[in-house]
Scaffold this motif. Structure first.
Motif: not given
Length: 339
Positions: A111-119, A219-222
């Motif tokens: 989920x973190x990787x998906x969110x980071x790719x979008x943001x 880092x914030x997303x993680x």
């Protein structure tokens, strides 16, 4: 006021008004520091009582795959390192080891990787600026009213262009002119604003790359994926030293130039204390505290920035570090290494 110090200052040739103002300033700063320290203590107690740190600790343990038996072993090892005797129950029996399949970490990382790719896309920017739409300017783009005459009473002229924007020349080779309209002026203003936005976009992109914006944002997303909360602070002012060679006479001399640059940094939720009266929205509170861990060099760098009391920073260096438990919660100290 301290009369003895004022008399000593007068003997050294310092005016009483200057000494008096300095004493009043120190008194105000001391009062403000005491007020902030009292407020920080109350907010820390409210944060500990709210159970937020307990929930974040449970989330972190779930992400790390720690079961109850692992927690008990960890607590026992910590007690042993602290020098406390480890005493078990008299009727305790040995138990078999249990295997814990950690599926939380893989799901969280996905989920973190998906969110980071979008943001935070790697091949594009997640931000942009463009000229603010002005209703008057938009309406003027279709206006054919001529502009007022200039100071000499002459009508303002503009070159005649074709559909591609190329100017037209007359028989004598001179450009063909026509009276300028409000649409021409509005178009010039729009092109000027667009050029300024493009130049500012390059400046912002350069500043974001210098402060490692994408790294701090990831880092914030993680942190948000693991603990449920991520904090990004900025922009803040930082000092950056740049080396430049300048020619003085027949020699070249290297100079160190200190520049003020903006930066954006991630902040751990363990190190932030907000006003307990804010509810679910920190912006509704009266402020927040952030715990920052700085070495001596970092404190000296603060003295170079405007707005900091150099004398107070020097006293901080002389006094040395304090007990961390006075500034952060117990759960933060226990889980800092795990993050």
């Amino acid at each position: 006021f301290d009369v003895a110090s004022m008399v000593a200052d007068a003997a050294e040739g310092i005016e009483p008004s200057v000494a008096q103002a300095a004493i009043m300033r120190q008194d105000r700063l001391a009062l403000m520091g005491h007020t902030l320290a009292t407020r920080r203590k109350k907010w820390l107690e409210a944060k500990a009582a709210s159970g937020i740190e307990k929930r974040m600790g449970e989330d972190l343990a779930q992400y790390l795959g720690e079961d109850e038996s692992a927690k008990r072993v960890s607590s026992m090892m910590e007690s042993a390192r602290e020098g406390y005797p480890v005493v078990g129950r008299g009727d305790s029996k040995p138990t078999k080891s249990s295997v814990v399949v950690n599926i939380t970490r893989s799901k969280t990382n996905a989920a973190e990787a998906r969110l980071a790719d979008m943001l935070l896309p790697t091949d594009d920017q997640n931000w942009g600026i463009k000229p603010t739409p002005v209703p008057e300017l938009t309406a003027a783009l279709s206006s054919h009213n001529p502009l007022p005459v200039d100071a000499n009473g002459q009508a303002i002229q503009t070159p005649v262009t074709d559909a591609q924007g190329n100017g037209q020349a007359g028989p004598d080779g001179q450009p063909v002119l026509r009276p300028a309209t409000e649409a021409d002026l509005a178009q010039v203003k729009l092109e000027t604003a667009t050029t300024a936005c493009d130049a500012m976009s390059l400046e912002i992109q350069d500043q974001l790359e210098e402060c490692s914006y994408n790294t701090e944002a990831r880092i914030v997303v993680h942190t948000a994926a693991v603990l449920g909360t991520g904090i990004l602070k900025g922009p803040i002012v930082t000092n950056q030293v740049r080396r430049a060679w300048t020619q003085k006479g027949s020699a070249w001399v290297m100079e160190l130039i200190v520049e003020k640059k903006p930066a954006t940094v991630s902040v751990s939720p363990w190190n932030v204390v907000v006003d307990p009266a804010c509810g679910q929205y920190p912006r509704n509170g009266s402020g927040m505290f952030e715990v920052r861990y700085l070495p001596e060099r970092g404190i000296r760098e603060l003295a170079k920035q405007p707005g900091y009391d150099k004398d107070a920073l020097l006293r901080v260096i002389e006094e040395g570090p304090k007990d961390e438990r006075d500034y952060v919660g117990a759960h933060e100290l226990a889980h800092r290494q795990k993050m």
